[in-house]
Design a protein around this motif. Sequence first.
Motif: not given
Length: 609
Positions: A13-24
Amino acid sequence: MQVVGITTQQEVHVASKTHKFRMNEMLVIEDNVLAEPKGEVVETFSYNRYIPMGFDKGFVDRDVLQTMEQIGYDIGQDDIHLAKVRLFEEAGTPIQTGATVRHPQFSEVKHLLITTTPEQGMVLGEVKSTDFVYKSIPSALNDLVMVQEQGELRTQNGIPFIFDIRAMQQYPHIGVFGGSGSGKSFGLRVMLEELMKLHIPTLVFDPHFEMNFSKETDAAKGNAYVSRYEVVQIGRDVGVDFSSLSTRDVERLLGAAAQLSEPMVNVIQTIHKPKDSYQSFSDRVAHLMDALDMGKQKVESLLHDGGMSRDEVARYQLYKKLLDQYGALPPSSVKGIYWRGNRLNQAGLFQHHIRAIEQAIHSGKLVVIQGAVWLLQVFSSYVIGNLYTQRRAYKDAKLQQQQATFFPPFVVVTDEAHNFAPKGYDAPAKGMLKEIAQEGRKYGTFLIFATQRPTLLDETITAQLNSKFIFRTVRGTDIQTIKEETDLTAEEGKRLPYLRSGDVFVSSAIIGRTVAVRIRMAHSTSPHTLNPFDELAQMHEKGNEDVVRALADFLPLADMHVMQKLGQLNEQANKSWDVSEWKKELDRLCTEGQLKKEVTPFATLYDRP
């Protein structure tokens, strides 16, 4: 971006305060002990303090929350973005929690995405969520495709998806699956454009009359295909040379027109002769049919009584000869064979040959064969078998070090493939297509099968499709079939009903994993792209223009004069209306503002607005 929670050798699992993750989205985990493993996002989750719900659902558990708090995330205040990342290769040990995560450079993931060059492969689209890698790609991979999104055409901003068609030697055949409106036919068009670009001989069966490549789109960029393909129609341009058919071929063709009973098969085996033309075979069957209706006793009686013309005597002598040879055949079966042959002949099947197709294949062109579905099924069994036999004979002769006439490798493409190789029952071309599916790669013959219903496709063929392009699919049975035949994960399977038109999962043994791709904008367009409701509006507008133009010489026109001018009005407008229909049309045009209507004490006048 950081790794949080309990990790495994396959997922983190990866977390970030600023980056919105995208599928793939592709990520690199900076764990030096494991040589910086790489993976892609398979699930995403965002938490906002103003919507305090959701952490009790999905893939976020207490361990993830505790880790996030320990490394500085304020669960109550921060916007937090989370992603489940699946590693491309299983790690030797679990990933280090707290490890930094970043986006890769192109050189780090090239082996996962690019297996050939644009010149030798099929440039089919853009790998989704690779815009973070795009800045580091070499110029040779830049500006290769244009992509349409939200109705707008944009330039490439990710890594191009290049399918290595040369690898089909080891991993043959392609399946293209997707429901109506998923972009399946559009994706198939892009594949055919790439086959033409590579000058690969291709045979396309087109039941929808839509595979025409003459009309260019804004993405064409000078890619013209007019000289690279031929369109032929069964019965108009191509057909079956009946005299070259064996008795078994005749059985297969007539059986495709309608199922044959055992007595009918016996009729064909008894009556057909080598080198028969259709005319000679048909005449023999027709004369036998008449002779059987009359009966041997009546024919002999007529010959014995005499008093007939020379032509009549010759005809009854022929009847007697046929009855002596074939009199034991059942009349109903003979009539059935005559009807089936006549149906195919009426469709023009026996009035041409396949020389035009053979010439185009030798020239490295794509040949589009058009016709009704039932006629395509019949013709496909003949033409595929003929071409495959020529290719196989050449390869076998070369292996035996014998002289042989070269016949090129080729690709067979069909839309609505479940009509040509259905599961559970026979079809005219099914046997030959199964043989190509199982042995074709040895002889350089490959299949590209597109269908909305993979569940209805023959299972032997489905199992041989080593590369599958999966567009939006809604039906549960089809999704289950796709899951069984591919390496799609459970998460990707859940996404299938919601894919946008033109988005596709590519599951291929050539690539070794499933890749999410956005199909590029085609360089040509289908003749069926006009919206049918726009078509109605255009025809309505044109009809109005034609009638108003026909009325121009008669305006202003009084309603009492319509009878006098009726013949001239119908001639001008190319109509056959009576007076009441013309008056209704005049009133309608007034309602729509095309004419104006003035009622006077003496008459009703129609004039220009």
